[in-house]
Design an enzyme around this catalytic site. Sequence first.
Site, PDB file in Angstrom:
ATOM      1  N   GLY A 194      96.305  52.136  44.591  1.00  0.00           N
ATOM      2  CA  GLY A 194      96.941  51.617  45.864  1.00  0.00           C
ATOM      3  C   GLY A 194      97.218  53.103  46.836  1.00  0.00           C
ATOM      4  N   SER A 223      94.676  53.237  50.073  1.00  0.00           N
ATOM      5  CA  SER A 223      93.576  52.934  50.937  1.00  0.00           C
ATOM      6  C   SER A 223      94.326  52.213  52.291  1.00  0.00           C
ATOM      7  CB  SER A 223      92.339  52.865  51.332  1.00  0.00           C
ATOM      8  OG  SER A 223      91.706  54.069  51.329  1.00  0.00           O
ATOM      9  N   GLU A 229      89.414  63.327  40.317  1.00  0.00           N
ATOM     10  CA  GLU A 229      88.159  62.185  40.587  1.00  0.00           C
ATOM     11  C   GLU A 229      87.604  62.374  40.753  1.00  0.00           C
ATOM     12  OE1 GLU A 229      88.432  58.207  43.767  1.00  0.00           O
ATOM     13  OE2 GLU A 229      89.307  59.997  44.650  1.00  0.00           O
ATOM     14  N   SER A 231      85.498  60.116  53.542  1.00  0.00           N
ATOM     15  CA  SER A 231      84.487  60.286  54.484  1.00  0.00           C
ATOM     16  C   SER A 231      83.656  61.799  54.708  1.00  0.00           C
ATOM     17  CB  SER A 231      84.777  59.890  55.855  1.00  0.00           C
ATOM     18  OG  SER A 231      86.033  60.903  57.049  1.00  0.00           O
TER      19      SER A 231
END
Length: 389
Positions: free
Chosen positions: A118, A120, A236, A365
Site C-alpha cells: 500500500g 501509491s 525490491e 518514474s
Amino acid sequence: MDFGTAAGDETFRAQARTWLSEHVQAGAGQDRRAWERTLGRAGWIGLGWPEDGYGNRTATLTQQVVWAEEYLRSGAPPRCGHIGEKLLAPTLIAHGTEGQKARFLPPVAAGDELWCQGYSEPGAGSDLAGVRTRAERDGVRYRITGQKIWTSLAHEADWCFVLARSEAGSRRHHGLSFLLVPMDQPGRIEVRPIRQITGTSDFNEVFFDGAYARAEHVVGGEGNGWRVAMSLLGFERGVSTLAQQIGFAEEFARVLRTARHTGAADDPVVRDELVRLWAELRVMRWNALRTLGSPGDARTAAGAPSVAKLLWGGWHQRLGELAVRVRGAAAAAGPAEWSVAEPYAVDADQHLFLFSRADTIYGGSDQIQRTIIAERVLGLPREPKGDAA
C-alpha cells in the site's frame, strides 16, 4: 570481478532443477496459493533470510541467483507470494521487532499468508512523500482512512503493508508510519480491480474507511515510516532483478526469431538494434551481479537501485517497440476469435509492447530515479518542492 558461480553452486543448481522438474508439472492444476504452499513445504521460500527458525532454508547469494534462474527456466507458475517474501520479510528482518518477525515470517515462509503493498495513491505515485492516507491512533489500534492505487494482488492478499500519515499536519516524508494491516475487514476495506488495456486486471484500487492496524504492528516505530519505506524499495531491486532478466532474455530470443522469420533482420538498422539490445541485456546482468556482490559506500549503494531501474525500464520499452515493428502489419491484427470474456485479447508481442509502456513510470518514474541519483549520489542541490516542510 568474477561473474561466475561459486563452489557448490552447481550441486545446488542440480537439486533445484530436479525438484522443479518433479513438481512443476505435478502442480500444474494447483491454484496459486496451493503452489505457494508447495514451495513453502520444501523450504524454497526465503532463501535469503537468516536461519532463525522461520521455516526457510538458507542459501548464498549466488545460490539465490541460481534458484531464480532455474525457476524461470522451468516454466513454473508466476509467484503470488513474492511481495511477502522479497519485500516485507527483508524489511521486517532489518527493522521489525522480534515479535513482528515471529508472527509474520513463518506464515510467509510456509506460503500461508499473501501480502500486497500500500504505497501509491492517486496524488502520490512516484512522489511517494505526498501520501495523504491517514492513520490515527485509537488506543491499541490505528484507524486508517484513505485510498491506495496500482496495488498488485490486493484482491488475493491477506495483509497489506501501508505507508500512512500518522502525525496530523505533517508534510512530505515527516510524520509517516509503516503499518501492517489485515485485509479481511468487510466494510472497512474495499478492493476494486483496475481493468487494463491488455484486458487483464493485475492491479487494484484499495479504499480504507476506518480500517484498523494494531499498535504493535507499526514497523520501525511511529513516525519512521519514510526510512522503512525507502529501505524496502532497496530490497525490491535485489536478486529478483536477475530473475527478471531471464524473462527479458526469453522475450529477446522470441523477437529475434520473429525478425529472422519475417526478414526484418535483413535490415541493417534492425540488426544494429538487435545487437544493441543484446549487449545492453548483458550489461544489466553484470551490473546487477556487481551491485549485489559489492555493497560499496553509502552513496553508491543508495543510487544502485535507481541505476538498475533506469537501465531495464527503457530497455524493455525499446524491446516492446521492436517486437511489434519486426512483425509488420500483423502486429496490429486482433485475435482470430472474439469472445465476450476477452474482447481485447492480445498475443505475447502485443502484450509486451502495451505493458512495457508503464515500465518507465511504475516503481518510481525515470524522473524520480534521476533525481535520486543527482541528490544522493552526485550531491547536487535538492530539487525545490513548494510544500516541503
